[in-house]
Design an enzyme around this catalytic site. Sequence first.
Site, PDB file in Angstrom:
ATOM      1  CB  CYS A 122     -15.333  31.205 -32.364  1.00  0.00           C
ATOM      2  SG  CYS A 122     -16.658  31.914 -31.384  1.00  0.00           S
ATOM      3  CG  HIS A 268     -14.665  27.519 -31.051  1.00  0.00           C
ATOM      4  ND1 HIS A 268     -14.245  28.276 -29.984  1.00  0.00           N
ATOM      5  CD2 HIS A 268     -15.952  27.875 -31.287  1.00  0.00           C
ATOM      6  CE1 HIS A 268     -15.234  29.062 -29.607  1.00  0.00           C
ATOM      7  NE2 HIS A 268     -16.275  28.835 -30.370  1.00  0.00           N
ATOM      8  CG  ASN A 299     -18.097  29.892 -27.307  1.00  0.00           C
ATOM      9  OD1 ASN A 299     -17.004  30.421 -27.503  1.00  0.00           O
ATOM     10  ND2 ASN A 299     -18.986  29.712 -28.271  1.00  0.00           N
TER      11      ASN A 299
HETATM   12  C1  COA Z   1     -27.384  26.541 -28.142  1.00  0.00           C
HETATM   13  C2  COA Z   1     -27.494  25.035 -28.176  1.00  0.00           C
HETATM   14  C3  COA Z   1     -26.748  24.405 -27.012  1.00  0.00           C
HETATM   15  C4  COA Z   1     -28.982  24.645 -28.038  1.00  0.00           C
HETATM   16  O1  COA Z   1     -29.103  23.248 -28.125  1.00  0.00           O
HETATM   17  P1  COA Z   1     -30.162  22.596 -29.112  1.00  0.00           P
HETATM   18  O2  COA Z   1     -30.157  21.163 -28.841  1.00  0.00           O
HETATM   19  O3  COA Z   1     -29.861  23.051 -30.505  1.00  0.00           O
HETATM   20  O4  COA Z   1     -31.514  23.228 -28.588  1.00  0.00           O
HETATM   21  P2  COA Z   1     -32.730  23.787 -29.460  1.00  0.00           P
HETATM   22  O5  COA Z   1     -32.522  25.229 -29.692  1.00  0.00           O
HETATM   23  O6  COA Z   1     -32.963  22.883 -30.637  1.00  0.00           O
HETATM   24  O7  COA Z   1     -33.892  23.559 -28.453  1.00  0.00           O
HETATM   25  C5  COA Z   1     -34.332  22.234 -28.083  1.00  0.00           C
HETATM   26  C6  COA Z   1     -35.411  22.357 -27.058  1.00  0.00           C
HETATM   27  O8  COA Z   1     -34.846  22.865 -25.839  1.00  0.00           O
HETATM   28  C7  COA Z   1     -35.506  24.076 -25.453  1.00  0.00           C
HETATM   29  N1  COA Z   1     -34.500  24.969 -24.918  1.00  0.00           N
HETATM   30  C8  COA Z   1     -33.778  25.913 -25.562  1.00  0.00           C
HETATM   31  N2  COA Z   1     -32.965  26.509 -24.691  1.00  0.00           N
HETATM   32  C9  COA Z   1     -33.161  25.941 -23.512  1.00  0.00           C
HETATM   33  C10 COA Z   1     -32.593  26.115 -22.238  1.00  0.00           C
HETATM   34  N3  COA Z   1     -31.651  27.026 -21.992  1.00  0.00           N
HETATM   35  N4  COA Z   1     -33.012  25.322 -21.232  1.00  0.00           N
HETATM   36  C11 COA Z   1     -33.983  24.404 -21.430  1.00  0.00           C
HETATM   37  N5  COA Z   1     -34.545  24.186 -22.622  1.00  0.00           N
HETATM   38  C12 COA Z   1     -34.145  24.944 -23.645  1.00  0.00           C
HETATM   39  C13 COA Z   1     -36.137  24.604 -26.727  1.00  0.00           C
HETATM   40  O9  COA Z   1     -37.247  25.407 -26.417  1.00  0.00           O
HETATM   41  C14 COA Z   1     -36.522  23.342 -27.437  1.00  0.00           C
HETATM   42  O10 COA Z   1     -37.714  22.843 -26.858  1.00  0.00           O
HETATM   43  P3  COA Z   1     -38.827  22.134 -27.770  1.00  0.00           P
HETATM   44  O11 COA Z   1     -38.146  20.908 -28.343  1.00  0.00           O
HETATM   45  O12 COA Z   1     -39.912  21.835 -26.820  1.00  0.00           O
HETATM   46  O13 COA Z   1     -39.167  23.130 -28.840  1.00  0.00           O
HETATM   47  C15 COA Z   1     -26.952  24.476 -29.506  1.00  0.00           C
HETATM   48  O14 COA Z   1     -27.820  24.805 -30.550  1.00  0.00           O
HETATM   49  C16 COA Z   1     -25.595  24.976 -29.848  1.00  0.00           C
HETATM   50  O15 COA Z   1     -24.639  24.718 -29.153  1.00  0.00           O
HETATM   51  N6  COA Z   1     -25.469  25.634 -31.021  1.00  0.00           N
HETATM   52  C17 COA Z   1     -24.223  26.031 -31.594  1.00  0.00           C
HETATM   53  C18 COA Z   1     -23.492  26.970 -30.724  1.00  0.00           C
HETATM   54  C19 COA Z   1     -22.255  27.384 -31.414  1.00  0.00           C
HETATM   55  O16 COA Z   1     -21.497  26.597 -31.885  1.00  0.00           O
HETATM   56  N7  COA Z   1     -22.045  28.628 -31.479  1.00  0.00           N
HETATM   57  C20 COA Z   1     -20.897  29.087 -32.157  1.00  0.00           C
HETATM   58  C21 COA Z   1     -20.567  30.342 -31.590  1.00  0.00           C
HETATM   59  S1  COA Z   1     -18.930  30.451 -31.802  1.00  0.00           S
END
Ligand code: COA
Length: 343
Positions: A122, A268, A299
């Site tokens: 990215c 990004h 993304n």
């Molecule tokens: C992927 C992303 C959106 C997830 O959001 P988050 O707030 O970190 O979510 P978490 O993984 O901490 O999960 C939080 C809760 O939601 C749940 N959860 C995870 N994915 C889920 C989904 N698709 N739908 C519903 N719930 C979900 C988890 O099980 C967790 O539940 P719990 O609190 O009961 O354990 C976020 O981490 C993100 O954007 N990360 C960076 C991505 C990025 O920049 N990537 C770079 C690539 S270039």
Amino acid sequence: MSKIKPSKGAPYARILGVGGYRPTRVVPNEVILEKIDSSDEWIRSRSGIETRHWAGPEETVAAMSVEASGKALADAGIDASRIGAVVVSTVSHFSQTPAIATEIADRLGTDRAAAFDISAGCAGFGYGLTLAKGMIVEGSAEYVLVIGVERLSDLTDLEDRATAFLFGDGAGAVVVGPSQEPAIGPTVWGSEGDKAETIKQTVSWDRFRIGDVSELPLDSEGNVKFPAITQEGQAVFRWAVFEMAKVAQQALDAAGISPDDLDVFIPHQANVRIIDSMVKTLKLPEHVTVARDIRTTGNTSAASIPLAMERLLATGDAKSGDTALVIGFGAGLVYAATVVTLP
Ligand SMILES: CC(C)(COP(=O)(O)OP(=O)(O)OC[C@H]1O[C@@H](n2cnc3c(N)ncnc32)[C@H](O)[C@@H]1OP(=O)(O)O)[C@@H](O)C(=O)NCCC(=O)NCCS
């Protein structure tokens, strides 16, 4: 004493034109929910994404790149024959060799332009832009086409609730050429390979080829899954929020720009909460236009910054000559930030 003549380039470089291509198929969150236990509300509130585009069979990496590049060339008013190099950043071109850049250079009608691919996730757009600037100032090309293009839908595991909703497809391109004044600032870039495991392919191609099912991930019907991008969401999120705001500030400092001098911020498009957090940490004033293209694009990795740039200019939210901070970050982990004058 060296006998080699010094090469002669332009004093500076600038982005002269931008173009984007978004696949025709728009995919709402409802489609994602067919395969994962989630909700439209969760996806919107945790990532900001409402819809994304997925490419059809005809919308190949090359086809999307040619479309985006054609628009960028028209925007710059430069004929393809004047392009000296084509740099393509992608992680979703599925032939190991040759580089897809050569086919794109040919289809665009360049005059045997130098052409090569780079893999910088990215951050690919910033890496490509930095190479382009170097070539123009050094004199090995007068005009350079930088393309960020991805078909991430091919590398998405739709049963993985941590990533299924995140990725989209598309291409963004810019024409970079000579300038009499600085219009692309110093790049602040780098890599943190100790964090390579946080965003990666589920299975390497050689392990996939060996096909040992005891080692490979299986889908709900017991079939071997095609390799996909997987990530440790929280770890990447924290890294992006804390470390990338510092890198963005360093790029401002390197360009001699204060947040007040900025017109536009194009980070990004990974997560709208990462974008909002960076805006806060950088203390960007109200007048700075912030790209939130992720809502309808998802993304798209290397394509995300040029696609967002094109849209801001097309909608009139940004204008030619505006000063913009761009920052890309992702798999590697790698990053690149710089300040540019918009085309
Ligand atoms: C992927 C992303 C959106 C997830 O959001 P988050 O707030 O970190 O979510 P978490 O993984 O901490 O999960 C939080 C809760 O939601 C749940 N959860 C995870 N994915 C889920 C989904 N698709 N739908 C519903 N719930 C979900 C988890 O099980 C967790 O539940 P719990 O609190 O009961 O354990 C976020 O981490 C993100 O954007 N990360 C960076 C991505 C990025 O920049 N990537 C770079 C690539 S270039």
